[in-house]
Motif scaffolding. Structure first.
Motif, PDB file in Angstrom:
ATOM      1  N   GLU A  35      48.711  29.588  41.677  1.00  0.00           N
ATOM      2  CA  GLU A  35      48.395  28.445  40.816  1.00  0.00           C
ATOM      3  C   GLU A  35      47.057  27.775  41.098  1.00  0.00           C
ATOM      4  OE1 GLU A  35      50.635  26.713  44.331  1.00  0.00           O
ATOM      5  OE2 GLU A  35      51.039  28.382  43.008  1.00  0.00           O
ATOM      6  N   ALA A  36      46.416  28.060  42.205  1.00  0.00           N
ATOM      7  CA  ALA A  36      45.185  27.364  42.584  1.00  0.00           C
ATOM      8  C   ALA A  36      43.994  27.855  41.761  1.00  0.00           C
ATOM      9  CB  ALA A  36      44.908  27.573  44.064  1.00  0.00           C
ATOM     10  N   PRO A  37      43.038  26.953  41.460  1.00  0.00           N
ATOM     11  CA  PRO A  37      41.847  27.349  40.712  1.00  0.00           C
ATOM     12  C   PRO A  37      40.802  28.003  41.617  1.00  0.00           C
ATOM     13  CG  PRO A  37      41.780  25.001  41.134  1.00  0.00           C
ATOM     14  CD  PRO A  37      43.074  25.508  41.698  1.00  0.00           C
ATOM     15  N   PHE A  38      41.186  29.119  42.211  1.00  0.00           N
ATOM     16  CA  PHE A  38      40.335  29.868  43.130  1.00  0.00           C
ATOM     17  C   PHE A  38      40.256  31.311  42.649  1.00  0.00           C
ATOM     18  CE2 PHE A  38      41.139  26.204  45.570  1.00  0.00           C
ATOM     19  CZ  PHE A  38      40.308  26.170  46.676  1.00  0.00           C
ATOM     20  N   THR A  39      39.053  31.873  42.682  1.00  0.00           N
ATOM     21  CA  THR A  39      38.849  33.283  42.372  1.00  0.00           C
ATOM     22  C   THR A  39      38.216  33.943  43.589  1.00  0.00           C
ATOM     23  OG1 THR A  39      38.547  32.838  40.008  1.00  0.00           O
ATOM     24  CG2 THR A  39      37.665  34.927  40.849  1.00  0.00           C
ATOM     25  N   PHE A  40      38.787  35.058  44.020  1.00  0.00           N
ATOM     26  CA  PHE A  40      38.258  35.790  45.170  1.00  0.00           C
ATOM     27  C   PHE A  40      37.369  36.909  44.647  1.00  0.00           C
ATOM     28  CE2 PHE A  40      42.023  33.597  46.492  1.00  0.00           C
ATOM     29  CZ  PHE A  40      41.600  32.990  47.660  1.00  0.00           C
ATOM     30  N   VAL A  41      36.091  36.839  45.014  1.00  0.00           N
ATOM     31  CA  VAL A  41      35.075  37.743  44.482  1.00  0.00           C
ATOM     32  C   VAL A  41      34.724  38.756  45.552  1.00  0.00           C
ATOM     33  CG1 VAL A  41      32.774  37.900  43.471  1.00  0.00           C
ATOM     34  CG2 VAL A  41      34.196  35.868  43.045  1.00  0.00           C
ATOM     35  N   THR A  42      34.982  40.024  45.275  1.00  0.00           N
ATOM     36  CA  THR A  42      34.769  41.072  46.285  1.00  0.00           C
ATOM     37  C   THR A  42      33.505  41.891  46.036  1.00  0.00           C
ATOM     38  OG1 THR A  42      36.183  42.584  45.048  1.00  0.00           O
ATOM     39  CG2 THR A  42      37.235  41.270  46.787  1.00  0.00           C
ATOM     40  N   ASP A  43      32.742  41.545  44.991  1.00  0.00           N
ATOM     41  CA  ASP A  43      31.531  42.333  44.724  1.00  0.00           C
ATOM     42  C   ASP A  43      30.247  41.537  44.950  1.00  0.00           C
ATOM     43  OD1 ASP A  43      32.158  40.782  42.526  1.00  0.00           O
ATOM     44  OD2 ASP A  43      31.551  42.270  41.047  1.00  0.00           O
ATOM     45  N   GLY A  44      30.290  40.582  45.862  1.00  0.00           N
ATOM     46  CA  GLY A  44      29.069  39.954  46.344  1.00  0.00           C
ATOM     47  C   GLY A  44      28.752  38.582  45.779  1.00  0.00           C
ATOM     48  N   VAL A  45      27.765  37.945  46.426  1.00  0.00           N
ATOM     49  CA  VAL A  45      27.398  36.575  46.082  1.00  0.00           C
ATOM     50  C   VAL A  45      26.780  36.490  44.693  1.00  0.00           C
ATOM     51  CG1 VAL A  45      25.086  36.587  47.132  1.00  0.00           C
ATOM     52  CG2 VAL A  45      26.397  34.463  47.032  1.00  0.00           C
ATOM     53  N   HIS A  46      26.032  37.496  44.277  1.00  0.00           N
ATOM     54  CA  HIS A  46      25.412  37.462  42.952  1.00  0.00           C
ATOM     55  C   HIS A  46      26.479  37.359  41.874  1.00  0.00           C
ATOM     56  CE1 HIS A  46      22.848  38.461  39.542  1.00  0.00           C
ATOM     57  NE2 HIS A  46      21.816  38.220  40.341  1.00  0.00           N
ATOM     58  N   SER A  47      27.522  38.153  42.003  1.00  0.00           N
ATOM     59  CA  SER A  47      28.628  38.115  41.044  1.00  0.00           C
ATOM     60  C   SER A  47      29.334  36.761  41.092  1.00  0.00           C
ATOM     61  CB  SER A  47      29.624  39.235  41.347  1.00  0.00           C
ATOM     62  OG  SER A  47      30.751  39.141  40.510  1.00  0.00           O
ATOM     63  N   ALA A  48      29.547  36.233  42.291  1.00  0.00           N
ATOM     64  CA  ALA A  48      30.223  34.936  42.423  1.00  0.00           C
ATOM     65  C   ALA A  48      29.428  33.827  41.757  1.00  0.00           C
ATOM     66  CB  ALA A  48      30.463  34.619  43.899  1.00  0.00           C
ATOM     67  N   VAL A  49      28.120  33.813  41.952  1.00  0.00           N
ATOM     68  CA  VAL A  49      27.276  32.784  41.343  1.00  0.00           C
ATOM     69  C   VAL A  49      27.259  32.948  39.825  1.00  0.00           C
ATOM     70  CG1 VAL A  49      24.919  31.868  41.172  1.00  0.00           C
ATOM     71  CG2 VAL A  49      25.890  32.410  43.414  1.00  0.00           C
ATOM     72  N   GLU A  50      27.175  34.178  39.344  1.00  0.00           N
ATOM     73  CA  GLU A  50      27.219  34.418  37.887  1.00  0.00           C
ATOM     74  C   GLU A  50      28.514  33.882  37.285  1.00  0.00           C
ATOM     75  OE1 GLU A  50      26.784  38.493  36.784  1.00  0.00           O
ATOM     76  OE2 GLU A  50      24.596  38.405  36.801  1.00  0.00           O
ATOM     77  N   GLN A  51      29.635  34.190  37.933  1.00  0.00           N
ATOM     78  CA  GLN A  51      30.927  33.724  37.425  1.00  0.00           C
ATOM     79  C   GLN A  51      31.024  32.200  37.485  1.00  0.00           C
ATOM     80  OE1 GLN A  51      34.476  35.998  38.754  1.00  0.00           O
ATOM     81  NE2 GLN A  51      32.986  37.383  39.725  1.00  0.00           N
ATOM     82  N   ALA A  52      30.521  31.609  38.565  1.00  0.00           N
ATOM     83  CA  ALA A  52      30.559  30.160  38.706  1.00  0.00           C
ATOM     84  C   ALA A  52      29.703  29.483  37.635  1.00  0.00           C
ATOM     85  CB  ALA A  52      30.093  29.753  40.101  1.00  0.00           C
ATOM     86  N   CYS A  53      28.520  30.028  37.376  1.00  0.00           N
ATOM     87  CA  CYS A  53      27.640  29.460  36.344  1.00  0.00           C
ATOM     88  C   CYS A  53      28.278  29.570  34.965  1.00  0.00           C
ATOM     89  CB  CYS A  53      26.283  30.153  36.361  1.00  0.00           C
ATOM     90  SG  CYS A  53      25.240  29.705  37.769  1.00  0.00           S
ATOM     91  N   ALA A  54      28.924  30.695  34.691  1.00  0.00           N
ATOM     92  CA  ALA A  54      29.583  30.875  33.387  1.00  0.00           C
ATOM     93  C   ALA A  54      30.700  29.848  33.208  1.00  0.00           C
ATOM     94  CB  ALA A  54      30.130  32.292  33.261  1.00  0.00           C
ATOM     95  N   LEU A  55      31.471  29.622  34.251  1.00  0.00           N
ATOM     96  CA  LEU A  55      32.550  28.643  34.164  1.00  0.00           C
ATOM     97  C   LEU A  55      32.006  27.217  34.082  1.00  0.00           C
ATOM     98  CD1 LEU A  55      35.938  28.616  35.747  1.00  0.00           C
ATOM     99  CD2 LEU A  55      34.525  26.603  36.102  1.00  0.00           C
ATOM    100  N   ALA A  56      30.959  26.914  34.864  1.00  0.00           N
ATOM    101  CA  ALA A  56      30.419  25.552  34.918  1.00  0.00           C
ATOM    102  C   ALA A  56      29.699  25.164  33.634  1.00  0.00           C
ATOM    103  CB  ALA A  56      29.484  25.407  36.116  1.00  0.00           C
ATOM    104  N   GLY A  57      29.163  26.118  32.904  1.00  0.00           N
ATOM    105  CA  GLY A  57      28.440  25.812  31.675  1.00  0.00           C
ATOM    106  C   GLY A  57      27.194  24.993  31.958  1.00  0.00           C
ATOM    107  N   ASP A  58      27.127  23.785  31.394  1.00  0.00           N
ATOM    108  CA  ASP A  58      25.950  22.940  31.613  1.00  0.00           C
ATOM    109  C   ASP A  58      26.099  22.042  32.841  1.00  0.00           C
ATOM    110  OD1 ASP A  58      27.846  21.211  30.611  1.00  0.00           O
ATOM    111  OD2 ASP A  58      26.537  20.326  29.095  1.00  0.00           O
TER     112      ASP A  58
END
Length: 197
Positions: A104-127
Protein backbone atom coordinates in the motif's frame (compact mmCIF):
# COMPACT_ATOMS: atom_id res chain seq x y z
CA UNK A 1 8.58 20.96 -15.11
CA UNK A 2 9.90 21.51 -11.59
CA UNK A 3 13.48 21.42 -10.40
CA UNK A 4 15.58 18.41 -9.47
CA UNK A 5 17.35 19.15 -6.17
CA UNK A 6 19.95 17.17 -4.22
CA UNK A 7 19.41 18.02 -0.55
CA UNK A 8 20.45 17.02 2.98
CA UNK A 9 21.55 18.32 6.34
CA UNK A 10 25.33 18.32 6.43
CA UNK A 11 28.21 19.01 8.78
CA UNK A 12 30.59 21.89 8.12
CA UNK A 13 33.13 19.36 6.85
CA UNK A 14 30.72 17.77 4.38
CA UNK A 15 29.23 14.70 6.09
CA UNK A 16 25.53 13.74 6.17
CA UNK A 17 26.08 11.04 8.80
CA UNK A 18 28.83 9.65 10.98
CA UNK A 19 30.47 6.28 10.18
CA UNK A 20 27.65 4.42 11.98
CA UNK A 21 24.96 6.37 10.03
CA UNK A 22 24.12 8.55 13.04
CA UNK A 23 23.15 12.16 12.37
CA UNK A 24 23.73 13.53 15.88
CA UNK A 25 23.47 17.35 15.87
CA UNK A 26 22.74 17.66 12.14
CA UNK A 27 18.98 17.80 12.78
CA UNK A 28 18.99 19.97 15.94
CA UNK A 29 17.70 22.93 13.92
CA UNK A 30 14.44 21.04 13.23
CA UNK A 31 13.31 21.82 16.78
CA UNK A 32 14.81 25.13 17.90
CA UNK A 33 12.35 27.86 16.92
CA UNK A 34 8.84 29.21 17.43
CA UNK A 35 7.34 28.42 14.01
CA UNK A 36 5.55 25.06 13.63
CA UNK A 37 5.74 23.71 10.09
CA UNK A 38 5.08 20.33 8.48
CA UNK A 39 6.52 20.74 4.99
CA UNK A 40 6.26 17.07 4.00
CA UNK A 41 4.38 14.52 6.05
CA UNK A 42 1.70 16.44 7.99
CA UNK A 43 2.37 14.25 11.05
CA UNK A 44 6.03 15.34 11.19
CA UNK A 45 6.01 18.88 12.53
CA UNK A 46 9.20 20.89 13.00
CA UNK A 47 9.60 23.98 15.18
CA UNK A 48 12.05 26.32 13.48
CA UNK A 49 12.97 29.97 13.07
CA UNK A 50 10.95 32.13 10.68
CA UNK A 51 13.88 32.15 8.23
CA UNK A 52 14.12 28.36 8.21
CA UNK A 53 10.33 28.04 7.97
CA UNK A 54 10.45 30.04 4.76
CA UNK A 55 13.06 27.67 3.34
CA UNK A 56 11.14 24.57 4.44
CA UNK A 57 7.94 25.96 2.98
CA UNK A 58 9.52 25.39 -0.44
CA UNK A 59 9.53 21.67 0.33
CA UNK A 60 5.76 21.71 -0.09
CA UNK A 61 6.45 21.90 -3.82
CA UNK A 62 8.21 18.51 -3.80
CA UNK A 63 6.16 16.01 -5.78
CA UNK A 64 8.47 13.01 -5.53
CA UNK A 65 11.72 11.90 -3.89
CA UNK A 66 14.55 9.70 -5.07
CA UNK A 67 16.53 7.90 -2.37
CA UNK A 68 18.94 5.00 -2.15
CA UNK A 69 18.34 1.61 -0.61
CA UNK A 70 20.61 2.46 2.33
CA UNK A 71 18.41 5.40 3.40
CA UNK A 72 15.29 3.33 2.84
CA UNK A 73 16.63 0.58 5.10
CA UNK A 74 17.80 3.02 7.79
CA UNK A 75 14.38 4.70 7.99
CA UNK A 76 12.27 1.64 7.16
CA UNK A 77 10.66 3.83 4.51
CA UNK A 78 9.57 6.26 7.24
CA UNK A 79 6.86 3.77 8.15
CA UNK A 80 5.35 3.90 4.62
CA UNK A 81 4.92 7.70 4.50
CA UNK A 82 7.21 9.82 2.31
CA UNK A 83 9.14 12.43 4.28
CA UNK A 84 8.36 14.84 1.43
CA UNK A 85 6.28 14.62 -1.71
CA UNK A 86 3.66 12.11 -2.74
CA UNK A 87 5.87 9.23 -3.83
CA UNK A 88 9.36 7.83 -3.21
CA UNK A 89 11.51 6.11 -5.83
CA UNK A 90 14.13 3.87 -4.21
CA UNK A 91 17.21 3.05 -6.28
CA UNK A 92 18.21 -0.51 -5.45
CA UNK A 93 19.70 -3.67 -6.90
CA UNK A 94 16.70 -5.64 -5.67
CA UNK A 95 13.35 -4.71 -4.15
CA UNK A 96 12.73 -5.85 -0.59
CA UNK A 97 10.48 -8.89 -0.35
CA UNK A 98 9.57 -8.59 3.32
CA UNK A 99 8.67 -4.91 3.81
CA UNK A 100 5.37 -4.90 5.66
CA UNK A 101 4.07 -1.80 3.84
CA UNK A 102 4.99 -2.90 0.31
CA UNK A 103 1.46 -3.38 -1.01
CA UNK A 104 0.00 0.00 0.00
CA UNK A 105 2.91 2.44 0.39
CA UNK A 106 3.62 5.06 -2.31
CA UNK A 107 7.09 3.65 -2.95
CA UNK A 108 8.55 2.33 -6.20
CA UNK A 109 11.72 0.23 -6.18
CA UNK A 110 13.81 1.05 -9.25
CA UNK A 111 16.35 -1.59 -10.25
CA UNK A 112 17.63 -0.03 -13.48
CA UNK A 113 19.56 2.90 -12.06
CA UNK A 114 19.33 6.49 -10.90
CA UNK A 115 18.59 7.88 -14.37
CA UNK A 116 15.44 5.78 -14.58
CA UNK A 117 14.44 6.71 -11.02
CA UNK A 118 14.80 10.44 -11.71
CA UNK A 119 12.86 10.12 -15.00
CA UNK A 120 10.02 8.33 -13.22
CA UNK A 121 10.04 10.83 -10.36
CA UNK A 122 9.92 13.80 -12.77
CA UNK A 123 7.04 12.22 -14.70
CA UNK A 124 5.06 11.72 -11.50
CA UNK A 125 5.94 15.16 -10.06
CA UNK A 126 4.91 17.03 -13.22
CA UNK A 127 5.49 20.73 -12.60
CA UNK A 128 6.52 20.10 -8.97
CA UNK A 129 10.07 19.51 -7.75
CA UNK A 130 11.97 16.26 -7.29
CA UNK A 131 14.15 15.83 -4.22
CA UNK A 132 17.16 13.50 -4.35
CA UNK A 133 18.90 12.37 -1.19
CA UNK A 134 22.53 13.37 -0.92
CA UNK A 135 25.27 10.75 -0.77
CA UNK A 136 25.89 8.15 -3.47
CA UNK A 137 22.50 8.54 -5.17
CA UNK A 138 22.85 12.33 -5.27
CA UNK A 139 26.36 11.96 -6.63
CA UNK A 140 25.21 9.61 -9.38
CA UNK A 141 22.48 12.07 -10.38
CA UNK A 142 24.98 14.94 -10.41
CA UNK A 143 27.45 12.92 -12.50
CA UNK A 144 24.65 12.15 -14.98
CA UNK A 145 23.74 15.85 -15.34
CA UNK A 146 20.23 15.33 -13.94
CA UNK A 147 20.36 17.94 -11.15
CA UNK A 148 19.28 21.60 -11.25
CA UNK A 149 20.17 22.62 -7.68
CA UNK A 150 22.16 21.47 -4.67
CA UNK A 151 20.86 22.41 -1.23
CA UNK A 152 23.03 22.03 1.84
CA UNK A 153 21.52 22.64 5.27
CA UNK A 154 24.82 23.18 7.07
CA UNK A 155 24.82 22.47 10.79
CA UNK A 156 27.66 23.86 12.95
CA UNK A 157 29.28 20.50 13.60
CA UNK A 158 32.47 18.79 12.45
CA UNK A 159 32.30 15.01 12.06
CA UNK A 160 35.78 14.33 10.66
CA UNK A 161 34.62 11.20 8.89
CA UNK A 162 31.44 9.49 7.79
CA UNK A 163 29.04 9.54 4.84
CA UNK A 164 29.93 12.33 2.43
CA UNK A 165 27.26 14.70 1.07
CA UNK A 166 28.63 14.29 -2.45
CA UNK A 167 29.80 10.69 -2.16
CA UNK A 168 32.80 10.19 -4.40
CA UNK A 169 32.47 12.54 -7.36
CA UNK A 170 33.34 10.60 -10.51
CA UNK A 171 33.56 13.61 -12.83
CA UNK A 172 35.23 16.51 -11.02
CA UNK A 173 35.09 19.42 -11.08
CA UNK A 174 31.41 20.05 -10.51
CA UNK A 175 30.76 23.77 -10.93
CA UNK A 176 27.93 25.53 -9.14
CA UNK A 177 26.56 29.06 -9.45
CA UNK A 178 26.48 31.57 -6.57
CA UNK A 179 24.27 30.40 -3.70
CA UNK A 180 21.15 31.73 -2.12
CA UNK A 181 22.04 31.99 1.58
CA UNK A 182 19.54 31.89 4.45
CA UNK A 183 20.72 31.89 8.05
CA UNK A 184 18.59 30.04 10.59
CA UNK A 185 19.42 29.08 14.16
CA UNK A 186 22.11 26.36 14.21
CA UNK A 187 21.79 25.98 10.43
CA UNK A 188 22.88 27.77 7.27
CA UNK A 189 20.74 27.00 4.21
CA UNK A 190 22.81 27.16 1.01
CA UNK A 191 21.09 26.61 -2.34
CA UNK A 192 23.38 26.42 -5.38
CA UNK A 193 22.11 26.22 -8.96
CA UNK A 194 24.16 23.65 -10.88
CA UNK A 195 26.14 25.22 -13.71
CA UNK A 196 25.04 23.64 -16.96
CA UNK A 197 27.67 22.92 -19.61
Amino acid sequence: MGKVVVVAAVSVDGFIADPSDGVGPLFDWYDNGPVAIAPGDPERTFHVTPQTAEVLDGWRNVGACVIGRRLFDLTDGWGDRPAAGDHVFVVTHSAPTDWSFASEAPFTFVTDGVHSAVEQACALAGDRDVSISAGDIGRQALDAGLVDEVMLNVAPAVFGTGVRFFGEIAKPPLLLENPTVVEGDRVLHLTYPVRKA
